[in-house]
Design a protein around this motif. Structure first.
Motif, PDB file in Angstrom:
ATOM      1  N   CYS A 330       5.671 -54.221 141.334  1.00 37.10           N
ATOM      2  CA  CYS A 330       4.871 -54.133 140.109  1.00 37.10           C
ATOM      3  C   CYS A 330       4.320 -52.709 140.059  1.00 37.10           C
ATOM      4  CB  CYS A 330       3.730 -55.147 140.122  1.00 37.10           C
ATOM      5  SG  CYS A 330       4.282 -56.862 140.036  1.00 37.10           S
ATOM      6  N   VAL A 572       3.921 -52.268 134.693  1.00 32.74           N
ATOM      7  CA  VAL A 572       2.623 -52.778 134.257  1.00 32.74           C
ATOM      8  C   VAL A 572       1.795 -51.561 133.855  1.00 32.74           C
ATOM      9  CG1 VAL A 572       0.620 -54.167 134.855  1.00 32.74           C
ATOM     10  CG2 VAL A 572       2.819 -54.650 135.936  1.00 32.74           C
ATOM     11  N   PHE A 620       5.020 -55.214 130.959  1.00 37.06           N
ATOM     12  CA  PHE A 620       3.646 -55.525 130.545  1.00 37.06           C
ATOM     13  C   PHE A 620       3.007 -54.243 130.024  1.00 37.06           C
ATOM     14  CE2 PHE A 620       4.651 -58.878 133.546  1.00 37.06           C
ATOM     15  CZ  PHE A 620       4.190 -60.006 132.877  1.00 37.06           C
ATOM     16  N   LYS A 628      -3.220 -57.279 136.410  1.00 39.35           N
ATOM     17  CA  LYS A 628      -2.202 -57.082 137.440  1.00 39.35           C
ATOM     18  C   LYS A 628      -2.340 -58.120 138.558  1.00 39.35           C
ATOM     19  CE  LYS A 628      -1.276 -52.800 138.186  1.00 39.35           C
ATOM     20  NZ  LYS A 628      -1.379 -51.404 138.692  1.00 39.35           N
ATOM     21  N   ILE A 631      -0.518 -61.165 137.477  1.00 41.38           N
ATOM     22  CA  ILE A 631       0.933 -60.943 137.485  1.00 41.38           C
ATOM     23  C   ILE A 631       1.461 -61.024 138.911  1.00 41.38           C
ATOM     24  CG2 ILE A 631       2.738 -59.235 137.033  1.00 41.38           C
ATOM     25  CD1 ILE A 631       0.898 -58.201 134.720  1.00 41.38           C
TER      26      ILE A 631
END
Length: 928
Positions: A330, A572, A620, A628, A631
């Motif tokens: 991420c 993200v 995102f 976050k 996620i």
């Protein structure tokens, strides 16, 4: 102090008089006495980094792991079995390993501590009506302090006086663009959207202000998030869990073999109980891999060293291996996937469109028309736009002081990009300002979406320059500059301008519009008399500058490498959906079919919907850092091993929640660095990929070592099995001390050399290993106890019988003692050592040919092989060692046989690896 629990929302909305009453302060600030008393009550203005474990406890934990405890017990067993030298040697290995591990983690922590630089050291505060400089730790609620460009804000505070103040709040919000602040109350969207409040840990990018502190230390928003992060429990790393499991497995195997040998020795060979017990204890100690712990530690330490050279700093050795399991990253966009350097790509004028070459904050590019360099002086429209970009600009770009440093931006990234594009056109800001000095400024605000400056022209007239968002600039324009001529703006012009702006937006570019107006000095004789109403009217539209934050040059290969390795990347970002998707598609992160989920949409999704969404191609955008955490959690619920990047305070919970938290070393906050497992010293995504490769390499090296160390146990055990099965007719081909010579002497350095092996070719072309995979798997068991182990057992047993045959066996019985017996056991020991030489070389790769990587390329293994041959020679020819280890010298024929042993073993293994590569080892499909 009237109320110590005042909130930022209430402080922002109340009048200044009410705020002063609540905080028991005034514009004259606090008195020194009041401030001192208040400091004792509320405590220092510092962010606590959680309870620090004492150095003694950190040191001792390196000696209390399951494997370390097993080695302590093994040492006692050796002492009990009457082998004090062995016991002391095992303990020495444990002590050296523990000290080495502590030193490595201590060095990593020192490097991490050196990166701490978030909160300022000093602050200018008003005390007793006078401005004085104090340590930021001594700031208290109610203090009135001053801010200017470059200051890190030391506390949550209400703004009382503001002049063109812009603040970088990315540490809290994740949004890279600076936020404009004002002294009047305005509530925007989001937790930190109060325009008259500044927050601790954020940075002033331009302007000045005076503010009143409303919260300090752990009571700030910065501190509250830090406290939440510190409350999360640290989990055991996968490698720690796997090593504990492996230790249990090997302990059970060793104890089981020891019991079996003890029973067989008593009831089958009719050994005395005491002698059988010592024999069994020796076998138990022999089957415990004493070198496992130091090899694992060395592999991890060397992995961290290699990562540090690639700009990835690991705080915990065990985190190295966890990286190798990563299935999802991420990642932030700004500064991680991109350069965090806004760069002008296109300049649109009504008569022409120019492209701008060169990316980032460098001036080695050019402004081009139809791919030809174009001097700005040849196009008056272009010259006018560049003048506006340069003079309607509060940012300074300070060149690098040397080749090792980067330029310094004093202002905003957007304005820095404009300075650079004028640089490419040959303009100099200092010279331009001397020729056309600024007389007045109407600063940018979020309502007007534009900024205007008043400049003194060469002919003593005034020229007003405006830049800003297109919708904010076009509404004040009634004329347009076209081919050097000013004419009324038409609906067709407005349509063309809007179309150009939409085209750039679709490409993920951000556009700025430029306009100007000239007037005689007599119209507004006093520059201070310019207002928004009388200045920003009847402007002439000039054009657009389209810019973007360019991807890092190395990101393309890094993304391809992740896809080959079946590692998914989820962007993200706080940026817009259009920009995020444009960058993601451009660098190959996702296809054009990827789903884009905004923060508002995310808030409306259930956990189940989000869990399903993160399984596919998804981006995102416009999300806050606190999103976050959710996620990351949903990815983990899908069984993913998640690495998450972040630099802000609000990133910290997600960094701690992730399997590998990765903080930015350049832009990251202290709280983010505290929560992370790894710190990127260059904030570069490519460094994450390099670190993952190292993590996979470390795990692979541990398995190589395990294969190497276990395969020698079989030839060590088989001679004892022959002794037991023949009820003593075949005397022990190896003594216990000779067995332990292999484990603690000849095997140790080549095994450590395997821990230093470089990445095997193709290691990033394989998918991440499953979480259920174990260090001791079927392949290692088959190779160690079957292929390698049985081969070495046959060779060493034949070596034993070969020596006896030269003295008359089978016509005479096998020697059970005396010179012949010592020479036979020595030959058996030497045969095992030379089989291990072949094993050390064979274990260097799992599938690739060792000749491809270079048979002599690992100097650690070559040195280990030389050392074990030297040690073997010492055991044969040094009288003291001959008596201790029951050895004897070998002749030239025996040495010739020994030297030949590794050659067929290496060639046979190379043939097996070739067949695996040819028929079984197929490359993994890469992601789209």
């Amino acid at each position: 102090m009237g109320n110590q629990t005042i909130t930022t929302d209430s402080a922002a909305s109340m009048t200044l008089a009410d705020l002063d009453q609540q905080l028991d302060t005034s514009a004259q600030g606090l008195s020194a006495t009041t401030a001192s008393t208040r400091l004792e009550t509320v405590g220092p203005n510092t962010i606590q980094h959680g309870q620090k474990q004492s150095q003694l406890l950190k040191f001792l934990k390196n000696f209390t792991s399951l494997m370390a405890l097993l080695l302590w017990v093994s040492g006692f067993v050796a002492l009990f079995a009457g082998m004090p030298e062995l016991g002391i040697a095992i303990w020495a290995v444990n002590i050296i390993n523990g000290c080495f591990s502590f030193w490595q983690e201590h060095a990593a922590q020192k490097a991490t501590d050196s990166l701490r630089k978030m909160l300022p050291t000093y602050v200018n505060v008003v005390r007793d009506g006078k401005v004085t400089q104090i340590d930021a730790e001594d700031l208290v609620p109610g203090d009135v302090f001053q801010l200017q460009a470059g200051n890190a804000i030391p506390a949550d505070a209400r703004l009382t006086e503001v002049s063109s103040l812009q603040v970088d709040e990315s540490a809290l919000t994740g949004e890279s663009l600076p936020v404009f602040k004002q002294a009047t109350y305005a509530k925007g969207d989001g937790k930190f959207a109060l325009q008259n409040v500044v927050f601790a840990g954020t940075i002033v990018t331009s302007g000045t202000a005076t503010a009143t502190a409303i919260a300090t230390g752990m009571n700030t928003e910065f501190g509250k998030i830090a406290q939440l992060t510190q409350n999360q429990k640290q989990t055991t790393s996968p490698l720690q869990r796997e090593l504990n499991r492996l230790t249990q497995q090997l302990s059970l195997i060793a104890i089981g073999i020891g019991i079996a040998f003890f029973v067989l020795a008593i009831f089958f060979v009719h050994y005395p109980v005491a002698k059988s017990f010592i024999f069994a204890l020796g076998m138990i100690v022999a089957f415990i891999p004493e070198g496992l712990l130091p090899t694992v530690t060395l592999s991890l330490a060397q992995g961290t060293t290699r990562m540090a050279k690639k700009h990835a700093l690991l705080k915990d050795l065990n985190s190295v291996e966890t990286l190798g399991e990563t299935t999802v990253i991420c990642s932030d966009k700004t500064g991680t996937l991109t350069q965090n350097q806004m760069t002008v790509n296109h300049i649109w004028l009504p008569s022409q469109e120019y492209t701008v070459t060169g990316t980032g904050y460098v001036n080695n590019g050019h402004i081009q028309l139809h791919n030809q360099d174009f001097p700005a002086t040849q196009d008056p429209d272009l010259a006018r736009l560049l003048d506006i970009a340069l003079l309607n600009n509060d940012t300074q770009v300070v060149p690098a002081s040397d080749s090792q440093s980067t330029i310094k931006i004093l202002g905003t990234p957007t304005e820095a990009g404009l300075v650079i594009v004028t640089d490419k056109a040959g303009l100099n800001k200092t010279d331009q300002l001397k020729a056309t000095p600024r007389l007045a400024e109407l600063p940018f605000d979020s309502d007007r979406k534009r900024m205007t400056t008043v400049q003194q022209a060469v002919d003593d007239s005034r020229v007003l320059y405006t830049k800003g968002a297109l919708d904010g600039v076009i509404q004040i324009c009634d004329q347009i500059l076209d081919g050097g001529q000013v004419r009324p703006i038409t609906d067709a012009d407005r349509t063309a301008i809007d179309s150009a702006n939409k085209k750039y937006a679709a490409e993920g570019l951000r556009s700025l519009a430029f306009a100007y107006r000239t007037e005689a000095k007599t119209v507004t004789p006093d520059p201070a008399a310019y207002t928004i109403a009388n200045a920003e009217q009847h402007m002439t539209f000039v054009g657009l500058a389209a810019m973007s934050d360019p991807p890092r040059p190395e990101i393309y290969d890094a993304v391809k490498q992740c896809h080959r390795a079946n590692i998914r990347i989820i962007m993200v970002t706080g940026d817009s959906a259009l920009t995020a998707k444009s960058i993601a598609v451009k660098i190959g992160l996702t296809s054009d079919q990827a789903q884009v989920i905004t923060g508002d949409q995310l808030d409306k999704m259930s956990d189940e919907e989000l869990q399903q969404a993160v399984k596919g191609e998804v981006i995102f955008a416009r999300v806050a850092p606190e999103h976050k955490f959710r996620i990351v959690t949903m990815c983990q619920k899908n069984g993913e091993v998640v690495a998450s990047t972040g630099d802000g305070v609000n990133d910290a919970p997600a960094l701690k929640k992730a399997d590998i938290g990765i903080a930015m070393g350049v832009t990251g906050t202290d709280v983010a660095k505290d929560a992370a497992d790894m710190i990127l010293t260059d904030d570069n995504f490519a460094s994450i990929v390099a670190a993952i490769e190292e993590g996979r390499t470390v795990y692979s090296n541990i398995q190589k070592f395990l294969l190497y160390i276990l395969n020698s146990n079989v030839p060590e055990a088989i001679p004892s099995v022959l002794f037991l099965l023949t009820r003593g007719l075949v005397p022990l081909p190896l003594t216990v001390m000779q067995i332990l010579t292999v484990d603690l002497g000849t095997d140790m350095l080549p095994a450590l050399g395997l821990g230093a092996e470089k990445s095997e070719p193709g290691i990033m072309d394989q998918p991440p290993r499953p979480r259920k995979a174990h260090l001791l798997n079927r392949s290692i068991i088959w190779k160690a106890f079957g292929l390698y182990g049985l081969g070495a057992s046959v060779i060493s047993s034949l070596a034993y019988f070969f020596v006896n045959s030269t003295y008359g066996w089978p016509s005479i019985a096998l020697a059970a003692s005396g010179p012949v017996y010592r020479e036979a056991t020595t030959m058996t020991l030497a045969a095992i050592v030379f089989c291990q030489i072949a094993a050390a070389i064979n274990c260097r790769t799992q599938v690739s040919s060792v000749f491809k990587i270079g048979i002599f390329s690992n100097h650690h293994i070559i040195f280990g092989i030389v050392f074990e041959v030297f040690l073997l020679a010492c055991l044969m020819y040094v009288p003291f060692l001959q008596g201790l280890f029951n050895t004897a010298p070998l002749g030239g024929v025996e040495w010739l046989i020994l030297i030949c042993i590794p050659i067929p073993l290496i060639l046979l293994e190379e043939g097996r690896k070739y067949l695996v590569r040819r028929f079984m080892h197929k490359p993994q499909a890469t992601m789209a």
